[in-house]
Scaffold this motif. Structure first.
Motif, PDB file in Angstrom:
ATOM      1  N   ARG A   1      -8.005   2.120   9.283  1.00 53.82           N
ATOM      2  CA  ARG A   1      -9.453   2.007   9.097  1.00 53.82           C
ATOM      3  C   ARG A   1      -9.888   0.593   8.750  1.00 53.82           C
ATOM      4  O   ARG A   1     -10.940   0.111   9.217  1.00 53.82           O
ATOM      5  N   GLU A   2      -9.094  -0.097   7.932  1.00 51.33           N
ATOM      6  CA  GLU A   2      -9.540  -1.369   7.364  1.00 51.33           C
ATOM      7  C   GLU A   2      -9.020  -2.604   8.088  1.00 51.33           C
ATOM      8  O   GLU A   2      -9.495  -3.710   7.829  1.00 51.33           O
TER       9      GLU A   2
ATOM     10  N   ILE B   1      -3.841   4.774  -2.210  1.00 52.50           N
ATOM     11  CA  ILE B   1      -4.775   5.560  -1.394  1.00 52.50           C
ATOM     12  C   ILE B   1      -4.725   7.023  -1.793  1.00 52.50           C
ATOM     13  O   ILE B   1      -3.684   7.677  -1.714  1.00 52.50           O
TER      14      ILE B   1
ATOM     15  N   VAL C   1      -9.313   8.330   1.585  1.00 49.87           N
ATOM     16  CA  VAL C   1      -9.495   8.629   3.005  1.00 49.87           C
ATOM     17  C   VAL C   1      -9.678  10.135   3.166  1.00 49.87           C
ATOM     18  O   VAL C   1      -9.267  10.924   2.311  1.00 49.87           O
TER      19      VAL C   1
ATOM     20  N   TYR D   1      -7.874   1.055  -5.612  1.00 48.15           N
ATOM     21  CA  TYR D   1      -7.696   2.438  -5.174  1.00 48.15           C
ATOM     22  C   TYR D   1      -8.854   2.845  -4.271  1.00 48.15           C
ATOM     23  O   TYR D   1     -10.021   2.613  -4.600  1.00 48.15           O
ATOM     24  N   TYR D   2      -8.498   3.437  -3.139  1.00 49.45           N
ATOM     25  CA  TYR D   2      -9.477   3.884  -2.154  1.00 49.45           C
ATOM     26  C   TYR D   2      -9.117   5.300  -1.708  1.00 49.45           C
ATOM     27  O   TYR D   2      -8.009   5.790  -1.996  1.00 49.45           O
TER      28      TYR D   2
ATOM     29  N   GLU E   1      -9.209  11.608   8.877  1.00 48.75           N
ATOM     30  CA  GLU E   1      -8.547  10.317   9.062  1.00 48.75           C
ATOM     31  C   GLU E   1      -7.034  10.455   8.925  1.00 48.75           C
ATOM     32  O   GLU E   1      -6.268   9.797   9.639  1.00 48.75           O
TER      33      GLU E   1
ATOM     34  N   TRP F   1      -5.624   4.359   5.835  1.00 49.10           N
ATOM     35  CA  TRP F   1      -6.393   3.251   5.263  1.00 49.10           C
ATOM     36  C   TRP F   1      -6.156   1.965   6.044  1.00 49.10           C
ATOM     37  O   TRP F   1      -7.103   1.216   6.325  1.00 49.10           O
TER      38      TRP F   1
ATOM     39  N   CYS G   1       0.421   5.863  -0.743  1.00 48.58           N
ATOM     40  CA  CYS G   1      -0.436   6.992  -1.094  1.00 48.58           C
ATOM     41  C   CYS G   1      -0.290   7.312  -2.574  1.00 48.58           C
ATOM     42  O   CYS G   1       0.722   7.004  -3.201  1.00 48.58           O
TER      43      CYS G   1
ATOM     44  N   VAL H   1       0.827  -1.204   0.000  1.00 44.40           N
ATOM     45  CA  VAL H   1       0.000   0.000   0.000  1.00 44.40           C
ATOM     46  C   VAL H   1       0.862   1.255   0.000  1.00 44.40           C
ATOM     47  O   VAL H   1       1.923   1.296   0.631  1.00 44.40           O
TER      48      VAL H   1
ATOM     49  N   HIS I   1      -1.971   9.091   4.352  1.00 46.74           N
ATOM     50  CA  HIS I   1      -3.157   8.548   3.691  1.00 46.74           C
ATOM     51  C   HIS I   1      -3.108   7.023   3.660  1.00 46.74           C
ATOM     52  O   HIS I   1      -4.114   6.352   3.916  1.00 46.74           O
TER      53      HIS I   1
END
Length: 385
Positions: free
Chosen positions: A353-354, A256, A320, A317-318, A324, A350, A232, A230, A346
């Motif tokens: 959060r996940e 992210i 935030v 791709y997500y 956050e 994620w 950003c 992962v 970022h």
């Protein structure tokens, strides 16, 4: 499984339906010359040896892969941090600028032109220019100058000229516009040292190749093939460089974005800064403004290779939110003693959060690239305390 394009001399710069070259006719010869020069240099052992030596003895590579033991225990995932924040100048940007600056000198250019948002690319460009005896002009949005004063001072101390951009949103998009205009005006004497994996061919391929040192190192350093990689994403150079090391593995690749600049989730195909990609735009096709607490992700597009990886399903791709991100900076700092850049946070946000959910199940093994350090963001963080 799709693979990243291999740089070849006759390459078109296309990644599926994305990429290409959409520039004024006056820039076509310059882009052709740059593509040829990069191919020649990248296949020249002497060039690669000089770059590798600079990356080691000047930039401080390899950067470590640090276990985040406290967060790992609390989150129920095994988290390894690729520490680009420890590279010289404080971010991954040095990898790209050293390569491009060496290339500019090899091409007989006396001056480099750069764009910057958070200022880290500008600082790295000014650093490489000072090292190699090149003039350096950096275009930076007026709004970003206000929130990144430390990096402005670093650039001027290094001898660069920082040009405020007062048009549009006064951020990275507009700085890139002005830098490209300046390149058109001095195409024979200057090299446009683009900081991300956007822009016309050959920039997306060239910048990814120069940043692939991140992923190649991380793959060697990791004791296993991670479940998730992962990073950003704004334009996406640190993510592209990271993904390059794991593209042919079973690892999920996750980028992210900022919620206010999520081109992959909220955008549509379009052209920005010389390439076709996913772009935030209105119903008439005009590029829309992006918003992010992180100046380096305040950008309405994404690199075309990322658009391709997302379209083919090889990468996910997500987005935030700013809240956050701020929480992630503080949590990482207090758990691991590492203050990362708002951009890097970022990716951290994620994971926070996940973790334990369907996107990042308990027990997952994660490699996360910390693209930069957070010194530059202290005033911003203080203002939202």
């Amino acid at each position: 499984m799709p693979t990243l394009s291999v740089h070849q001399k006759p390459a078109t710069g296309r990644f599926g339906d994305f990429g290409g070259r959409f520039v004024p006719e006056s820039l076509v010869p310059a882009c052709d010359a740059l593509a040829a020069a990069f191919h020649e240099a990248w296949t020249d052992p002497a060039f690669r040896a000089e770059l590798d030596e600079l990356l080691e003895v000047y930039a401080g590579r390899p950067t470590p892969l640090t276990p985040a033991r406290t967060l790992s225990a609390r989150l129920g995932v095994e988290l390894l941090l690729k520490r680009e924040d420890l590279a010289h100048t404080g971010s991954h940007k040095i990898n790209n600028v050293l390569g491009q600056a060496l290339l500019a000198r090899r091409m007989g250019k006396h001056r480099i032109i750069a764009e910057t948002g958070a200022g880290q690319h500008g600082v790295a460009a000014a650093t490489a220019a000072a090292l190699l005896g090149l003039e350096c002009t950096v275009y930076m949005g007026e709004r970003d100058i206000e929130r990144q004063q430390l990096n402005v001072l670093r650039m001027t101390t290094l001898g660069a000229t920082v040009v405020p951009v007062t048009t549009g949103s006064r951020t990275l998009k507009d700085a890139t516009n002005e830098a490209m205009r300046a390149w058109v005006a001095d195409v024979d004497g200057a090299h446009f040292l683009l900081g991300s994996v956007g822009g016309p061919h050959p920039y997306p391929t060239m910048v990814r190749e120069l940043q692939s040192v991140i992923g190649n190192e991380a793959r060697t350093q990791s004791p296993y093939v991670p479940d998730v990689v992962v990073a950003c994403v704004g334009g996406g150079s640190n993510a592209a460089g990271t993904f390059a090391g794991f593209i042919d593995t079973t690892a999920r690749l996750v980028g992210i974005e900022a919620a206010g600049g999520a081109a992959m989730t909220d955008g549509s195909p379009g052209v920005v800064h010389g390439a076709r990609s996913m772009v935030l735009q209105d119903a008439e096709g005009q590029v829309a403004e992006a918003e992010s607490i992180a100046a380096g992700l305040d950008y309405p597009g994404i690199g075309p290779e990322h658009a391709f990886l997302g379209a083919t399903g090889r990468a996910e791709y997500y987005a935030v939110t700013d809240d956050e991100v701020v929480a992630a900076v503080r949590r990482l700092a207090r758990a691991e003693g590492i203050i990362c850049a708002l951009e890097s946070a970022h990716a951290v946000a994620w994971v926070l959060r996940e973790a334990g959910g369907p996107l990042l199940p308990t027990g997952s093994r994660v490699v996360l690239t910390l693209s930069g350090r957070g010194d530059k963001d202290m005033a911003t963080l203080g203002a939202v305390a």
